[in-house]
Design a protein around this motif. Structure first.
Motif, PDB file in Angstrom:
ATOM      1  N   LEU A 153       0.834  -1.200   0.000  1.00 10.24           N
ATOM      2  CA  LEU A 153       0.000   0.000   0.000  1.00 10.24           C
ATOM      3  C   LEU A 153       0.870   1.253   0.000  1.00 10.24           C
ATOM      4  O   LEU A 153       1.932   1.292   0.630  1.00 10.24           O
ATOM      5  CB  LEU A 153      -0.911   0.005   1.224  1.00 10.24           C
ATOM      6  CG  LEU A 153      -1.949  -1.128   1.283  1.00 10.24           C
ATOM      7  CD1 LEU A 153      -2.562  -1.205   2.670  1.00 10.24           C
ATOM      8  CD2 LEU A 153      -3.023  -0.915   0.223  1.00 10.24           C
ATOM      9  N   SER A 154       0.399   2.253  -0.700  1.00 14.93           N
ATOM     10  CA  SER A 154       1.118   3.523  -0.706  1.00 14.93           C
ATOM     11  C   SER A 154       0.953   4.212   0.638  1.00 14.93           C
ATOM     12  O   SER A 154       0.056   3.881   1.433  1.00 14.93           O
ATOM     13  CB  SER A 154       0.592   4.418  -1.830  1.00 14.93           C
ATOM     14  OG  SER A 154      -0.761   4.773  -1.581  1.00 14.93           O
ATOM     15  N   GLN A 155       1.806   5.171   0.888  1.00 12.92           N
ATOM     16  CA  GLN A 155       1.724   5.898   2.154  1.00 12.92           C
ATOM     17  C   GLN A 155       0.392   6.629   2.274  1.00 12.92           C
ATOM     18  O   GLN A 155      -0.220   6.676   3.351  1.00 12.92           O
ATOM     19  CB  GLN A 155       2.886   6.896   2.243  1.00 12.92           C
ATOM     20  CG  GLN A 155       2.993   7.605   3.583  1.00 12.92           C
ATOM     21  CD  GLN A 155       3.261   6.632   4.719  1.00 12.92           C
ATOM     22  OE1 GLN A 155       4.070   5.720   4.594  1.00 12.92           O
ATOM     23  NE2 GLN A 155       2.579   6.821   5.845  1.00 12.92           N
ATOM     24  N   LYS A 156      -0.080   7.158   1.165  1.00 11.23           N
ATOM     25  CA  LYS A 156      -1.369   7.858   1.184  1.00 11.23           C
ATOM     26  C   LYS A 156      -2.503   6.906   1.525  1.00 11.23           C
ATOM     27  O   LYS A 156      -3.400   7.234   2.323  1.00 11.23           O
ATOM     28  CB  LYS A 156      -1.607   8.502  -0.180  1.00 11.23           C
ATOM     29  CG  LYS A 156      -2.924   9.265  -0.274  1.00 11.23           C
ATOM     30  CD  LYS A 156      -3.089   9.872  -1.655  1.00 11.23           C
ATOM     31  CE  LYS A 156      -4.424  10.620  -1.753  1.00 11.23           C
ATOM     32  NZ  LYS A 156      -4.632  11.215  -3.098  1.00 11.23           N
ATOM     33  N   ARG A 157      -2.474   5.690   0.936  1.00 13.41           N
ATOM     34  CA  ARG A 157      -3.529   4.717   1.209  1.00 13.41           C
ATOM     35  C   ARG A 157      -3.449   4.222   2.655  1.00 13.41           C
ATOM     36  O   ARG A 157      -4.480   4.032   3.321  1.00 13.41           O
ATOM     37  CB  ARG A 157      -3.399   3.536   0.253  1.00 13.41           C
ATOM     38  CG  ARG A 157      -4.516   2.515   0.410  1.00 13.41           C
ATOM     39  CD  ARG A 157      -5.848   3.068  -0.017  1.00 13.41           C
ATOM     40  NE  ARG A 157      -5.920   3.233  -1.464  1.00 13.41           N
ATOM     41  CZ  ARG A 157      -7.002   3.712  -2.077  1.00 13.41           C
ATOM     42  NH1 ARG A 157      -8.065   4.094  -1.371  1.00 13.41           N
ATOM     43  NH2 ARG A 157      -7.007   3.846  -3.389  1.00 13.41           N
ATOM     44  N   LEU A 158      -2.245   4.030   3.186  1.00 14.15           N
ATOM     45  CA  LEU A 158      -2.083   3.623   4.589  1.00 14.15           C
ATOM     46  C   LEU A 158      -2.673   4.671   5.527  1.00 14.15           C
ATOM     47  O   LEU A 158      -3.331   4.340   6.530  1.00 14.15           O
ATOM     48  CB  LEU A 158      -0.596   3.399   4.901  1.00 14.15           C
ATOM     49  CG  LEU A 158       0.037   2.122   4.353  1.00 14.15           C
ATOM     50  CD1 LEU A 158       1.548   2.152   4.562  1.00 14.15           C
ATOM     51  CD2 LEU A 158      -0.561   0.885   5.030  1.00 14.15           C
ATOM     52  N   ASP A 159      -2.421   5.931   5.205  1.00 11.90           N
ATOM     53  CA  ASP A 159      -2.955   7.001   6.052  1.00 11.90           C
ATOM     54  C   ASP A 159      -4.485   7.000   6.025  1.00 11.90           C
ATOM     55  O   ASP A 159      -5.144   7.198   7.073  1.00 11.90           O
ATOM     56  CB  ASP A 159      -2.424   8.356   5.580  1.00 11.90           C
ATOM     57  CG  ASP A 159      -0.930   8.503   5.824  1.00 11.90           C
ATOM     58  OD1 ASP A 159      -0.388   7.750   6.666  1.00 11.90           O
ATOM     59  OD2 ASP A 159      -0.294   9.355   5.146  1.00 11.90           O
ATOM     60  N   GLU A 160      -5.059   6.781   4.843  1.00 10.54           N
ATOM     61  CA  GLU A 160      -6.522   6.785   4.729  1.00 10.54           C
ATOM     62  C   GLU A 160      -7.142   5.630   5.523  1.00 10.54           C
ATOM     63  O   GLU A 160      -8.129   5.814   6.264  1.00 10.54           O
ATOM     64  CB  GLU A 160      -6.927   6.684   3.256  1.00 10.54           C
ATOM     65  CG  GLU A 160      -6.594   7.922   2.440  1.00 10.54           C
ATOM     66  CD  GLU A 160      -6.946   7.737   0.974  1.00 10.54           C
ATOM     67  OE1 GLU A 160      -7.356   6.607   0.606  1.00 10.54           O
ATOM     68  OE2 GLU A 160      -6.810   8.702   0.195  1.00 10.54           O
ATOM     69  N   ILE A 161      -6.582   4.413   5.362  1.00 10.32           N
ATOM     70  CA  ILE A 161      -7.132   3.241   6.056  1.00 10.32           C
ATOM     71  C   ILE A 161      -6.970   3.389   7.575  1.00 10.32           C
ATOM     72  O   ILE A 161      -7.892   3.096   8.366  1.00 10.32           O
ATOM     73  CB  ILE A 161      -6.445   1.956   5.557  1.00 10.32           C
ATOM     74  CG1 ILE A 161      -6.792   1.713   4.084  1.00 10.32           C
ATOM     75  CG2 ILE A 161      -6.856   0.757   6.407  1.00 10.32           C
ATOM     76  CD1 ILE A 161      -6.046   0.552   3.455  1.00 10.32           C
ATOM     77  N   SER A 162      -5.808   3.847   7.990  1.00 11.00           N
ATOM     78  CA  SER A 162      -5.559   4.008   9.435  1.00 11.00           C
ATOM     79  C   SER A 162      -6.499   5.042  10.034  1.00 11.00           C
ATOM     80  O   SER A 162      -7.004   4.870  11.171  1.00 11.00           O
ATOM     81  CB  SER A 162      -4.103   4.431   9.672  1.00 11.00           C
ATOM     82  OG  SER A 162      -3.213   3.457   9.165  1.00 11.00           O
ATOM     83  N   ALA A 163      -6.760   6.113   9.301  1.00 13.91           N
ATOM     84  CA  ALA A 163      -7.662   7.151   9.815  1.00 13.91           C
ATOM     85  C   ALA A 163      -9.085   6.630   9.962  1.00 13.91           C
ATOM     86  O   ALA A 163      -9.820   7.028  10.890  1.00 13.91           O
ATOM     87  CB  ALA A 163      -7.624   8.352   8.883  1.00 13.91           C
ATOM     88  N   LYS A 164      -9.500   5.727   9.061  1.00 15.88           N
ATOM     89  CA  LYS A 164     -10.865   5.194   9.129  1.00 15.88           C
ATOM     90  C   LYS A 164     -11.013   4.126  10.212  1.00 15.88           C
ATOM     91  O   LYS A 164     -12.080   3.998  10.831  1.00 15.88           O
ATOM     92  CB  LYS A 164     -11.246   4.606   7.772  1.00 15.88           C
ATOM     93  CG  LYS A 164     -11.434   5.659   6.686  1.00 15.88           C
ATOM     94  CD  LYS A 164     -11.802   5.001   5.368  1.00 15.88           C
ATOM     95  CE  LYS A 164     -11.996   6.053   4.275  1.00 15.88           C
ATOM     96  NZ  LYS A 164     -12.344   5.435   2.965  1.00 15.88           N
ATOM     97  N   LEU A 165      -9.961   3.328  10.445  1.00 21.29           N
ATOM     98  CA  LEU A 165     -10.078   2.204  11.383  1.00 21.29           C
ATOM     99  C   LEU A 165      -9.645   2.537  12.810  1.00 21.29           C
ATOM    100  O   LEU A 165      -9.895   1.742  13.735  1.00 21.29           O
ATOM    101  CB  LEU A 165      -9.236   1.021  10.873  1.00 21.29           C
ATOM    102  CG  LEU A 165      -9.645   0.420   9.528  1.00 21.29           C
ATOM    103  CD1 LEU A 165      -8.728  -0.748   9.175  1.00 21.29           C
ATOM    104  CD2 LEU A 165     -11.101  -0.036   9.557  1.00 21.29           C
ATOM    105  N   CYS A 166      -8.990   3.669  13.000  1.00 21.49           N
ATOM    106  CA  CYS A 166      -8.467   3.970  14.340  1.00 21.49           C
ATOM    107  C   CYS A 166      -9.580   4.164  15.385  1.00 21.49           C
ATOM    108  O   CYS A 166      -9.347   4.026  16.598  1.00 21.49           O
ATOM    109  CB  CYS A 166      -7.565   5.187  14.307  1.00 21.49           C
ATOM    110  SG  CYS A 166      -8.416   6.730  13.893  1.00 21.49           S
ATOM    111  N   SER A 167     -10.779   4.462  14.936  1.00 20.54           N
ATOM    112  CA  SER A 167     -11.886   4.685  15.884  1.00 20.54           C
ATOM    113  C   SER A 167     -12.620   3.396  16.246  1.00 20.54           C
ATOM    114  O   SER A 167     -13.503   3.408  17.114  1.00 20.54           O
ATOM    115  CB  SER A 167     -12.882   5.687  15.296  1.00 20.54           C
ATOM    116  OG  SER A 167     -13.429   5.185  14.086  1.00 20.54           O
ATOM    117  N   LYS A 168     -12.272   2.291  15.603  1.00 21.45           N
ATOM    118  CA  LYS A 168     -12.990   1.043  15.846  1.00 21.45           C
ATOM    119  C   LYS A 168     -12.591   0.379  17.169  1.00 21.45           C
ATOM    120  O   LYS A 168     -13.463   0.035  17.967  1.00 21.45           O
ATOM    121  CB  LYS A 168     -12.759   0.072  14.680  1.00 21.45           C
ATOM    122  CG  LYS A 168     -13.213   0.611  13.326  1.00 21.45           C
ATOM    123  CD  LYS A 168     -14.703   0.856  13.282  1.00 21.45           C
ATOM    124  CE  LYS A 168     -15.146   1.343  11.905  1.00 21.45           C
ATOM    125  NZ  LYS A 168     -16.606   1.625  11.858  1.00 21.45           N
TER     126      LYS A 168
END
Length: 222
Positions: A21-36
């Motif tokens: 995964l690109s750094q941009k995609r990692l940031d997007e996924i992490s931002a969405k899942l960090c609240s779970k």
């Protein structure tokens, strides 16, 4: 309830190492899942969140899709044309310096030597050219003298006919002499025919050669 995105990102890289995964995609996924997961969630709880997300959309498939998009974008971007290289500045000519007297004397002496050599070369060339022409004339005269046809010419006619050979021509001497022989034969035949049409000769040998003066007149009229 949330964990830091960096924690999600770190666990995702460990659990799914093949997902490039690109750094941009990692940031997007992490931002969405960090609240779970909960704030104090351990690695197992975070892994459970990642597994649930991966079952919904595979991280490896996302990475492959991103790779295809990057390839398409790279192909669509025109290759920039490098700017033309500016021409190099011409070297600055040295400032004129007045030569000292001793240098001027050497320059003048060299110039005179060059002129003398040029004149000497011209003289040598003229001499060599003259020798070459003289040699050619001698060769032409020797070949002319060997001709069985032209030997019947009187000496005064031979000289004028010999001079008709162009020693500077690219045509070989042999061919020029052959042409003269043909011409002489035709003239002789013409004179003989004229004599026959005029009637028999009252006195004299019928085998007498045609008059050289008549031949000369015919040649001059050609």
């Amino acid at each position: 309830m949330a964990v830091k995105p960096e924690v999600i990102k770190a666990r995702l890289k460990v659990k799914y190492p093949k997902a490039n995964l690109s750094q941009k995609r990692l940031d997007e996924i992490s931002a969405k899942l960090c609240s779970k997961p909960a704030d104090d969630a351990d690695e197992a709880a975070i892994d459970a969140v990642l597994e649930a997300a991966n079952e919904f959309v595979s991280f490896e498939d996302i990475a492959k899709q991103d790779d295809r998009m990057r390839t398409l974008e790279a192909n669509q971007k025109p290759t920039p044309t490098p700017p033309p290289t500016p021409p190099a500045d011409p070297p600055t000519p040295p400032a004129p310096v007045d030569a000292p007297e001793w240098a001027k004397a050497i320059i003048e002496s060299n110039s005179k030597l060059v002129d003398d050599n040029k004149k000497l070369l011209e003289k040598v060339t003229a001499i060599e050219t003259g020798k070459t022409i003289e040699t050619k004339k001698q060769t032409a005269a020797e070949l002319f003298g060997k001709s069985e046809v032209l030997k019947n010419l009187k000496p005064e006619l031979k000289a004028s006919w010999l001079n008709r050979i162009d020693v500077n021509s690219e045509t070989p001497f042999e061919e020029q002499i052959t042409a003269l022989e043909s011409e002489y034969t035709e003239i002789t035949q013409t004179v003989a025919n004229s004599t026959q049409h005029a009637g028999p000769t009252p006195v004299g040998d019928p085998n007498t050669k045609p008059d050289d003066k008549l031949i000369t007149n015919i040649v001059d009229s050609l």
